[in-house]
Design a protein around this motif. Structure first.
Motif, PDB file in Angstrom:
ATOM      1  N   LEU A 120      51.854 -25.462 117.151  1.00  0.00           N
ATOM      2  CA  LEU A 120      50.451 -25.552 116.738  1.00  0.00           C
ATOM      3  C   LEU A 120      49.912 -24.131 116.656  1.00  0.00           C
ATOM      4  O   LEU A 120      49.850 -23.421 117.659  1.00  0.00           O
ATOM      5  CB  LEU A 120      49.643 -26.376 117.736  1.00  0.00           C
ATOM      6  N   LEU A 121      49.536 -23.718 115.456  1.00  0.00           N
ATOM      7  CA  LEU A 121      49.164 -22.337 115.159  1.00  0.00           C
ATOM      8  C   LEU A 121      47.686 -22.261 114.808  1.00  0.00           C
ATOM      9  O   LEU A 121      47.212 -22.997 113.935  1.00  0.00           O
ATOM     10  CB  LEU A 121      50.022 -21.828 113.999  1.00  0.00           C
ATOM     11  N   ASP A 122      46.975 -21.373 115.463  1.00  0.00           N
ATOM     12  CA  ASP A 122      45.560 -21.192 115.162  1.00  0.00           C
ATOM     13  C   ASP A 122      45.378 -20.625 113.762  1.00  0.00           C
ATOM     14  O   ASP A 122      46.072 -19.690 113.353  1.00  0.00           O
ATOM     15  CB  ASP A 122      44.932 -20.241 116.177  1.00  0.00           C
ATOM     16  N   GLY A 123      44.433 -21.194 113.004  1.00  0.00           N
ATOM     17  CA  GLY A 123      44.128 -20.694 111.668  1.00  0.00           C
ATOM     18  C   GLY A 123      44.466 -21.695 110.593  1.00  0.00           C
ATOM     19  O   GLY A 123      44.715 -22.882 110.862  1.00  0.00           O
ATOM     20  N   SER A 124      44.491 -21.217 109.362  1.00  0.00           N
ATOM     21  CA  SER A 124      44.722 -22.090 108.206  1.00  0.00           C
ATOM     22  C   SER A 124      45.994 -21.750 107.443  1.00  0.00           C
ATOM     23  O   SER A 124      46.335 -22.426 106.479  1.00  0.00           O
ATOM     24  CB  SER A 124      43.532 -22.010 107.243  1.00  0.00           C
ATOM     25  N   HIS A 125      46.697 -20.684 107.877  1.00  0.00           N
ATOM     26  CA  HIS A 125      47.866 -20.209 107.130  1.00  0.00           C
ATOM     27  C   HIS A 125      49.057 -20.070 108.061  1.00  0.00           C
ATOM     28  O   HIS A 125      48.950 -19.446 109.126  1.00  0.00           O
ATOM     29  CB  HIS A 125      47.550 -18.857 106.478  1.00  0.00           C
ATOM     30  N   ASN A 126      50.167 -20.643 107.677  1.00  0.00           N
ATOM     31  CA  ASN A 126      51.391 -20.533 108.463  1.00  0.00           C
ATOM     32  C   ASN A 126      52.076 -19.210 108.157  1.00  0.00           C
ATOM     33  O   ASN A 126      52.862 -19.099 107.228  1.00  0.00           O
ATOM     34  CB  ASN A 126      52.330 -21.703 108.163  1.00  0.00           C
TER      35      ASN A 126
END
Length: 223
Positions: A120-126
């Protein structure tokens, strides 16, 4: 104090069979100097309890962040922080440098014998997953890095405990690095601004020019 983050969002991934989830957050992306840093905190979706006082690192006082680091590390199944230097940011660009720092943190988690099922990555872009090979016929080795599914969520650091925990680890470690560098270059005020573009920092840049720790490919004195 903001509403406490929980593991409610993370636990949604149990329905897809995931058990170990890696919360990921970055610190220092917008700074003019110093590294970009990526923290990872792995949680067990079947057993993990909540951890009191953890918030997005930006909302906590310095003393509270530093107090929480050993608690976060003992609470997490595994944790790590990776960095990419200003020189690497200049050479690779910020997105690739984020990936490099994140990969270093990811490999640190794997070295502890923990293999997360999902991220689970903070933000909108991987920016974490390795770039795909340019061709099926490319016979070079696959780029090392995070091979687990990555899910992004805007403001995950505000609502997801695993990501908030990761943000604390990354910020405390990076802030400590910037305080050490401040002793070499005290005019820039890195003990206070941590490399971000404050008026004092920019004034020192105008007077003395960039140090080896500045991201010289950036427009450092742009408004």
């Amino acid at each position: 104090m903001s509403e406490a983050p929980t593991l409610d969002y993370e636990r949604r991934f149990r329905s897809s069979g995931a058990r170990l989830l890696a919360g990921v957050d970055e610190v220092g992306r917008g700074a003019l100097a110093g590294p970009v840093s990526v923290g990872i905190a792995v949680v067990d979706l079947q057993q993990q309890k909540l951890l009191a006082d953890v918030r997005d690192s930006k909302l906590l006082r310095v003393a509270d962040r530093e107090r929480l680091v050993p608690l976060v590390r003992s609470w997490s199944v595994a944790s790590a922080v990776g960095h990419a230097s200003a020189n690497e940011i200049d050479a690779l660009g910020i997105i690739a440098a984020l990936r490099l720092a994140g990969t270093r943190a990811w490999l640190g988690v794997l070295a502890a014998g923990v293999i997360p099922d999902v991220v689970l990555l903070d933000g909108s872009h991987n920016w974490l997953s390795p770039e795909t090979q340019p061709s099926l016929f490319d016979d070079g080795p696959a780029e090392p890095g995070c091979d687990a599914p990555v899910h992004t969520l805007v403001k995950a650091d505000m609502q997801c405990l695993s990501v908030a925990a990761a943000s604390i680890l990354a910020k405390v470690e990076r802030d400590g690095m910037m305080r050490e560098l401040h002793h070499q270059y005290p005019a820039f005020g890195w003990d206070e601004n941590k490399g971000y573009g404050t008026a004092m920092h920019k004034e020192a840049l105008r007077a003395a020019g960039p140090t080896p720790y500045h991201r010289v490919s950036w427009q450092l004195l742009a408004d």
